[in-house]
Motif scaffolding. Structure first.
Motif, PDB file in Angstrom:
ATOM      1  N   MET A   1       0.838  -1.199   0.000  1.00 15.21           N
ATOM      2  CA  MET A   1       0.000   0.000   0.000  1.00 15.21           C
ATOM      3  C   MET A   1       0.873   1.249   0.000  1.00 15.21           C
ATOM      4  SD  MET A   1      -2.979  -1.055   2.729  1.00 15.21           S
ATOM      5  CE  MET A   1      -3.793   0.512   2.463  1.00 15.21           C
ATOM      6  N   ILE A   2       0.502   2.226  -0.716  1.00 18.54           N
ATOM      7  CA  ILE A   2       1.229   3.500  -0.779  1.00 18.54           C
ATOM      8  C   ILE A   2       0.440   4.516   0.044  1.00 18.54           C
ATOM      9  CG2 ILE A   2       2.145   5.300  -2.281  1.00 18.54           C
ATOM     10  CD1 ILE A   2       2.226   3.253  -4.522  1.00 18.54           C
ATOM     11  N   PRO A   3       0.983   5.018   1.190  1.00 23.21           N
ATOM     12  CA  PRO A   3       0.245   5.986   2.037  1.00 23.21           C
ATOM     13  C   PRO A   3       0.286   7.387   1.419  1.00 23.21           C
ATOM     14  CG  PRO A   3       2.402   5.567   2.945  1.00 23.21           C
ATOM     15  CD  PRO A   3       2.265   4.637   1.772  1.00 23.21           C
ATOM     16  N   SER A   4      -0.592   8.251   1.936  1.00 24.46           N
ATOM     17  CA  SER A   4      -0.572   9.642   1.465  1.00 24.46           C
ATOM     18  C   SER A   4       0.652  10.361   1.989  1.00 24.46           C
ATOM     19  CB  SER A   4      -1.854  10.360   1.920  1.00 24.46           C
ATOM     20  OG  SER A   4      -2.995   9.776   1.330  1.00 24.46           O
ATOM     21  N   ASN A   5       0.926  10.202   3.306  1.00 24.76           N
ATOM     22  CA  ASN A   5       2.084  10.814   3.927  1.00 24.76           C
ATOM     23  C   ASN A   5       2.798   9.751   4.754  1.00 24.76           C
ATOM     24  OD1 ASN A   5       1.718  13.791   3.245  1.00 24.76           O
ATOM     25  ND2 ASN A   5      -0.270  13.304   4.181  1.00 24.76           N
ATOM     26  N   LEU A   6       4.141   9.876   4.865  1.00 25.04           N
ATOM     27  CA  LEU A   6       4.914   8.846   5.544  1.00 25.04           C
ATOM     28  C   LEU A   6       6.024   9.501   6.350  1.00 25.04           C
ATOM     29  CD1 LEU A   6       5.607   5.826   5.997  1.00 25.04           C
ATOM     30  CD2 LEU A   6       7.073   5.980   3.971  1.00 25.04           C
ATOM     31  N   THR A   7       6.167   9.052   7.611  1.00 24.24           N
ATOM     32  CA  THR A   7       7.268   9.505   8.469  1.00 24.24           C
ATOM     33  C   THR A   7       8.159   8.301   8.760  1.00 24.24           C
ATOM     34  OG1 THR A   7       5.914  11.244   9.487  1.00 24.24           O
ATOM     35  CG2 THR A   7       7.922  10.538  10.663  1.00 24.24           C
ATOM     36  N   ILE A   8       9.478   8.461   8.467  1.00 25.75           N
ATOM     37  CA  ILE A   8      10.429   7.351   8.631  1.00 25.75           C
ATOM     38  C   ILE A   8      11.431   7.757   9.701  1.00 25.75           C
ATOM     39  CG2 ILE A   8      12.077   5.836   7.468  1.00 25.75           C
ATOM     40  CD1 ILE A   8      10.793   6.696   4.819  1.00 25.75           C
ATOM     41  N   GLN A   9      11.340   7.125  10.880  1.00 23.09           N
ATOM     42  CA  GLN A   9      12.207   7.466  11.987  1.00 23.09           C
ATOM     43  C   GLN A   9      12.691   6.186  12.686  1.00 23.09           C
ATOM     44  OE1 GLN A   9       9.578   9.957  14.338  1.00 23.09           O
ATOM     45  NE2 GLN A   9      10.160  11.843  13.235  1.00 23.09           N
ATOM     46  N   GLY A  10      13.913   6.275  13.284  1.00 29.49           N
ATOM     47  CA  GLY A  10      14.442   5.119  14.027  1.00 29.49           C
ATOM     48  C   GLY A  10      14.654   3.891  13.145  1.00 29.49           C
ATOM     49  N   VAL A  11      15.101   4.098  11.923  1.00 35.59           N
ATOM     50  CA  VAL A  11      15.276   3.000  10.976  1.00 35.59           C
ATOM     51  C   VAL A  11      16.765   2.893  10.593  1.00 35.59           C
ATOM     52  CG1 VAL A  11      14.752   2.134   8.673  1.00 35.59           C
ATOM     53  CG2 VAL A  11      12.948   3.171  10.075  1.00 35.59           C
ATOM     54  N   THR A  12      17.285   1.656  10.565  1.00 41.42           N
ATOM     55  CA  THR A  12      18.652   1.395  10.085  1.00 41.42           C
ATOM     56  C   THR A  12      18.584   0.356   8.972  1.00 41.42           C
ATOM     57  OG1 THR A  12      19.645   1.862  12.228  1.00 41.42           O
ATOM     58  CG2 THR A  12      20.948   0.545  10.683  1.00 41.42           C
ATOM     59  N   ILE A  13      19.156   0.673   7.815  1.00 42.24           N
ATOM     60  CA  ILE A  13      19.185  -0.262   6.683  1.00 42.24           C
ATOM     61  C   ILE A  13      20.578  -0.893   6.646  1.00 42.24           C
ATOM     62  CG2 ILE A  13      18.961  -0.516   4.186  1.00 42.24           C
ATOM     63  CD1 ILE A  13      17.092   1.875   4.230  1.00 42.24           C
TER      64      ILE A  13
END
Length: 958
Positions: A702-714
């Motif tokens: 699913m593709i959201p309208s708005n997205l917040t990406i925090q506390g993520v390590t790739i």
């Protein structure tokens, strides 16, 4: 009459006497005697002869060699009474009677005398005629008796029946015999010699020229002129006298001219052949003819004729492979001690020629005296060997070897008595130095020089060999260069012994892995015992290139290429993840049989020497095996994970990472709410301390309208894609967003992207953030796809993708790409092409593993299957074509190296992501120029297809 008396006496004895019976029989024995001719005495012996009143004995003998002469030494016990001993014909009669008993006991009754001549006679008692052989007592009673016969042998004195010949004539050095034939008993022989015309004779013994001197035949070996006129006789002795002598025989030894042709070994050019003679005595003329091989020798004349034959007429010439020598004089010549007669001169070429005297043609080889009589002669052949001068038939060739390896330089030469000396030049042939057998060199004096180990410092050295022989001159080979490349790369998968878990991480370890521009590895494993699960922990040195790892059947295929060299040295390329069954023992090996399957190359495309080692894998019974569950496409805001574990020792301890977006990372089935596609790792620790781990992926659909990406390590090796129709906000307010080395993040928004403090991209990591202009966001392909019964027609270009695995054809189905059709296959892990996959000439199928998460935008609709003829498998033929220059600045040439490919050939060039750059045809050409002008620097793939054959090579543009 004697005969009448012999018959009457026993009757009288029987009438007058009677007596007792003897306890033991009387034994009468006729003696066995051996004698010489003349008187022969035969004793008649008795035992147990007591109480005798009468005797009657008749003895048979052979009157051919015995004549009765009377008797002697009558036993004294028979001195009284009436005695009759007489003979008639071939019998002797003994008769005696008395009224007083006689006691002879064990003694001689009487001795009979005969005159003997040579021969043998049996002396037998006449026991068959009644009354002829019996004893009686004084009462007339017949006494028991036995009789033993004897033999009289009269030996023959020696008699010579065949005398030796009067004389024998032989040539000096020859062998002859003298023989005698004799009869007689106990013969022995002894030959004697007289050197004074028979005045005195001396006994011979074995030695020198004499042998068999004590036999009937005397052998004289190699008699010389000094033995001429010796006389020989044989003394014969026997058991009986007399000693007899044979008639003397005279030995005549005449000269034997021994002519010897020399055997010579030399070099091409003048050859001198000596002709030597022995016992050259009293020669007035000679004729010599010597055969030779005209293909090897050319007669040029003679020299050094012996002074003894310098007078007279001498002729020497040659014709038809024969040398003719003739000499004669009115006075005889003698060369007393022997020696050189003449020397023959030839010019010789390499080879061998026998030198044989023509003794078969009458008169060609003979000597004669002043009377014209032919003299004995012996002829010894010779031989000429002309050695070959050294000649090199094959010079050493250039060698390319990896540092630390071993190589050889060889020279092939012909010639006689060859010796070798290798030399080295360190200044491109300016000067040369002799080598010895000192490390790293061996075989410095043989036809093959060995260098072991080859050090990097030897690069560019030149080597040559000086070949000498029995004949001069020496020859020197061409020089050969030694090219030393980098040290060989060794590749070894890690060994895992008695692993407590079936979740295996196998390191691919390398040694000397430096200056590498491309890697191709094919690892073979047993699919009945292990399952390929992926890879991780890629060496940072590979981050700047294109890495593809997938599985096909029982093989893990690892490919990497870059325009920048990787320098790992000794380390680990990457970790290969397997899930193994419990209680197994298996092995990992490399496909070194398929050309190009396992290969390292430098940035210029030159193959680096490499070695490949296998390893063993074993897993204990009841091993801990962790299952993170299948990949999930998340269509809602959250999804539940389904981890599990088997084996090992419960209870288990559970741990999921990353912990972000998980309801509880310490349980097997937490709820996950990732905002983008995320790979989760499940680590399980059994109660016995064994640890196993597995991973799965949640694909956000699913593709959201708005997205917040925090506390993520790739982390390294993970590629995540985040999208939103409007705004994406990253980090901020004390939170972080980190892309580690080897990690990749793609940020796609429709309107705005906010990169706030806390956003970090480490060296080697990659983050691509952009506003989409075509409405394309992170794709959401299915995890697995099966493509069957598809016929891609000309002009069609469908694209198939799956986040994990694509399976093409198989199980009686087909996948066909027609001429002009083009297909793209994009998978996250594995593409399996099964039986029934067909690509026709002019068609194109590009299958690759995505490394950036980019998939097809849409899936094509199913197509109708059409049965087509299947093509032959594409061979791995490295010799099909070559590219140069490689690397290139843009212009490059493609040259076909396989003549079978000449005709219509299709050439296609692709980018690193499988996109076609251009395609072209080569019709009737073996070479064609192409251009990458205007294209960016990087790695390109060039594929050549001819009928059902095809091959792909790498091309680097700088």
């Amino acid at each position: 009459m004697k005969t009448l008396v012999l018959k009457i006496v026993p009757l009288l004895l029987m009438a007058i006497w009677a007596g007792s019976i003897h306890a033991q029989p009387i034994n009468t024995t006729a003696g066995t005697v051996t004698n010489c001719p003349g008187q022969t005495v035969v004793p008649v012996n008795v035992t147990n002869c007591n109480g005798i009143g009468a005797i009657s004995l008749v003895l048979n003998f052979s009157n051919t060699n015995l004549a009765y002469q009377g008797y002697q030494n009558l036993n004294s016990a028979l001195a009284t009474g009436m005695l009759i001993i007489n003979s008639t014909g071939n019998i002797v009669v003994i008769s005696w009677v008395n009224t007083t008993p006689a006691n002879l006991g064990n003694s001689t009754l009487v001795e009979l005398k005969f005159n003997g001549t040579p021969g043998a006679s049996t002396l037998s008692w006449d026991t068959q005629t009644p009354g002829n052989c019996e004893y009686a007592n004084v009462n007339g009673t017949i006494l028991p008796s036995t009789y033993t016969s004897g033999t009289a042998t009269v030996n023959q004195p020696p008699v010579i029946s065949v005398q030796p010949p009067v004389d024998k004539t032989i040539a000096a050095g020859q062998t002859t015999t003298f023989s005698v034939t004799a009869t007689g008993s106990g013969l022995s022989y002894l030959w004697q010699v007289s050197t004074n015309g028979g005045g005195t004779f001396t006994n011979l013994s074995n030695g020198g020229i004499y042998s068999n001197v004590t036999t009937p035949t005397l052998t004289i070996t190699g008699a010389q002129l000094s033995h001429s006129k010796n006389q020989y006789r044989c003394r014969v002795t026997g058991t009986c006298p007399p000693v007899v002598y044979s008639n003397p025989a005279t030995l005549i030894v005449l000269p034997n001219v021994i002519t010897t042709c020399g055997t010579v070994t030399g070099c091409p050019g003048q050859i001198i052949i000596p002709v030597n003679v022995t016992d050259f005595i009293g020669v007035a003329a000679f004729s010599l003819v010597l055969n030779y091989d005209v293909s090897k020798l050319t007669y040029t004349g003679s020299q050094n004729l012996n002074a003894a034959v310098s007078g007279g007429s001498f002729i020497a010439n040659a014709a038809g492979g024969k040398v003719y020598l003739a000499w004669s004089n009115t006075s005889a010549a003698t060369i007393p001690t022997g020696g050189l007669l003449v020397e023959l001169k030839f010019t010789g070429v390499t080879g061998t020629s026998p030198l044989t005297w023509d003794t078969q043609t009458p008169g060609n080889c003979e000597y004669s005296d002043l009377d014209g009589l032919v003299i004995f002669s012996t002829w010894n052949n010779g031989n000429v060997t002309v050695n070959q001068i050294p000649a090199i038939t094959l010079s050493p060739v250039n060698r390319t070897i990896y540092a630390g390896g071993s190589t050889t330089f060889s020279v092939t030469a012909s010639g006689t008595g060859l010796t070798y000396l290798w030399q080295v030049s360190t200044n491109s042939g300016g000067t040369w130095t002799n080598l010895s057998n000192t490390a790293p060199y061996s075989g410095a004096f043989t036809s093959t020089l060995t260098i072991n180990p080859v050090a990097t410092g030897l690069n560019g050295y030149q080597y040559r060999c000086i070949v000498s022989g029995t004949c001069t001159p020496s020859v020197t080979s061409d020089a050969a260069s030694l090219i030393v490349t980098q040290a060989a790369i060794s590749t070894t998968p890690g060994t895992i012994t008695n692993s407590c878990t079936g979740n295996l991480n196998v390191p691919v370890n390398v040694i000397n892995c430096s200056n590498v521009g491309s890697i191709s590895l094919v690892m073979i494993f047993d699919t009945t015992k292990m399952t390929f699960e992926g890879y991780h922990s890629v060496n940072a040195a590979l981050n700047n290139g294109l890495l593809v790892v997938n599985r096909y059947l029982n093989k893990v295929i690892i490919s990497w290429a870059s325009i920048t060299a990787a320098n790992i040295g000794a380390g680990t390329l990457l970790q290969v993840r397997f899930k193994a069954s419990a209680n197994i023992s298996t092995s990992l090996s490399w496909d070194t049989q398929t050309p190009g399957a396992c290969e390292y190359a430098d940035p210029n495309g030159s193959v680096i020497t490499s070695f490949y080692n296998g390893s063993n894998i074993s897993v204990v019974a009841n091993a801990l095996i962790v299952h993170a569950g299948s990949d999930i496409i998340m269509q809602a805001s959250s999804v539940q994970l389904n981890g599990s574990a088997t084996g090992g020792t419960p209870p288990y301890t559970w741990s999921w990472t990353p912990t972000t977006w998980l309801s509880n990372p310490l349980i097997p089935n937490p709820v996950a709410s990732p905002v983008s596609t995320t790979t989760f790792n499940l680590t399980v620790t059994a109660n016995n301390g064994c640890v196993g781990s597995d991973y799965m992926e949640v694909v956000v659909g699913m593709i959201p309208s708005n997205l917040t990406i925090q506390g993520v390590t790739i982390p390294n090796g993970v590629s995540n894609c985040y999208n939103a129709y409007q705004t994406i906000t990253i980090a901020g307010n004390g939170t972080t967003f980190t892309v580690q080395n080897g990690g990749t993040a793609t940020i796609i928004a429709g309107q705005k992207i906010n990169l706030l403090p806390g956003t970090t991209v480490l060296s080697g990591g990659n983050m691509h953030a952009y506003i989409t202009m075509n409405g394309q966001y992170c794709t959401t392909p299915s995890s697995e796809l099966t493509v069957q019964n598809i016929n891609v027609g000309s002009g069609s270009a469908p694209c198939f993708n799956a986040s994990q695995k694509i399976t093409v054809a198989g199980s009686g189905t087909e996948f066909v790409v027609q001429n002009g059709g083009s297909v793209t296959m994009i998978a996250g892990q594995t593409i399996s092409y099964l039986y029934g996959t067909k690509v026709y000439s002019g068609g194109y199928l590009n299958g690759y593993i995505t490394t950036n998460g980019q998939y097809c935008n849409t899936l094509p609709p199913p197509m109708v299957a059409t049965v087509m003829e299947e093509l032959s498998p594409v061979p791995s033929d490295k010799s099909m074509f070559r590219l140069y220059p490689n690397p290139t600045n843009g212009q490059f040439s493609l040259e076909l190296t396989d003549e079978s490919t000449l005709g219509s050939v299709y050439v296609a060039v692709y980018g690193t992501y499988g996109e076609m750059i251009f395609g072209d045809e080569m019709t009737g050409l073996s070479r064609k120029e192409f251009s990458l002008s205007g294209k960016p620097a990087g790695l390109y793939l060039v594929r050549v297809v001819n009928g059902n054959k095809g091959f792909t090579k790498k091309l680097i543009k700088q």
